[in-house]
Design an enzyme around this catalytic site. Structure first.
Site, mmCIF file in Angstrom:
data_model
loop_
_atom_site.group_PDB
_atom_site.id
_atom_site.type_symbol
_atom_site.label_atom_id
_atom_site.label_comp_id
_atom_site.label_asym_id
_atom_site.label_seq_id
_atom_site.Cartn_x
_atom_site.Cartn_y
_atom_site.Cartn_z
ATOM 1 N N SER A 57 1.020 -0.698 6.724
ATOM 2 C CA SER A 57 0.044 -0.647 5.626
ATOM 3 C C SER A 57 -0.678 0.692 5.686
ATOM 4 C CB SER A 57 -0.963 -1.797 5.736
ATOM 5 O OG SER A 57 -1.920 -1.529 6.744
ATOM 6 N N GLY A 58 -1.338 1.046 4.592
ATOM 7 C CA GLY A 58 -2.009 2.342 4.528
ATOM 8 C C GLY A 58 -3.504 2.260 4.736
#
Length: 203
Positions: A57-58
């Site tokens: 995920s970012g």
């Protein structure tokens, strides 16, 4: 002089061949190690108290890119973390999150951590109980390798072993072909000389 030049060329070719073979063998061993360790541990590889975690995920960008692998150290004293530390904690069964501590809340003997992803606009909804902290982030990260590691843990991960193996096989075949062509060349020249001598003797 020609002999010296040929000798130098043959040494360079042998040196290049050894390097290429070494690189392919290293890739084969490395890929095999990652796949075997991942399968044996049932998750990310572990070395001397350190674990390699895949980030998909970012929420922690730009410091930790999506698809990266990060190194985390297994938490021993789970109540000793402070504001600014990046921790990996268990949010739910089978779900690990790596976020930064924004506040430490002490309530009696219990310690809670409020956390937030560097790229998120707001803090995480639920504070983290110290018992749920798994590890602390060491600062080591390798971009994009996480995609590879994630695939290695999948059912089809064993197919990664085929890639360097096929490359090594193709390179070996190419090397054998080169050796055979070098051996056949003098034989052809010798045959041509014999034919020329035979033609002259008849004339």
């Amino acid at each position: 002089m020609r002999y010296i030049k040929k000798s130098k060329k043959s040494k360079i070719k042998k040196w290049v061949n050894n390097i290429v073979s070494g690189i392919l063998m290293f890739l084969l061993i490395s890929v095999a190690s990652v796949v075997v360790i991942s399968k044996a541990s049932g998750g990310e590889p572990q070395f001397f108290g350190y674990q390699l975690k895949t980030v998909l995920s970012g929420s922690m960008e730009p410091g930790i890119q999506t698809g990266s692998i990060i190194a985390v150290k297994t938490a021993e004293d789970k109540t000793s973390f402070k504001k600014g530390d990046v921790i990996t904690f268990q949010e739910a069964e089978g779900i690990l999150i790596t976020h930064r501590i924004t506040e430490v809340v002490k309530s009696g003997d219990s310690v809670l951590y409020r956390t937030k992803g560097d790229n998120n606009n707001a803090e995480d909804m639920n504070p983290v109980l110290s018992d749920n902290v798994v590890a602390s982030y060491t600062g080591f990260t390798m971009p994009y390798v996480g995609y590879f590691n994630n695939f290695a843990q999948s059912k089809n991960g064993a197919f990664l072993l085929l890639i360097p193996g096929i490359l090594l096989l193709l390179y070996s075949a190419f090397t054998i072909w080169k050796v055979l062509s070098v051996v056949e060349l003098p034989q052809r020249k010798q045959a041509e000389i014999v034919e020329e001598d035979g033609g002259k003797s008849h004339s």
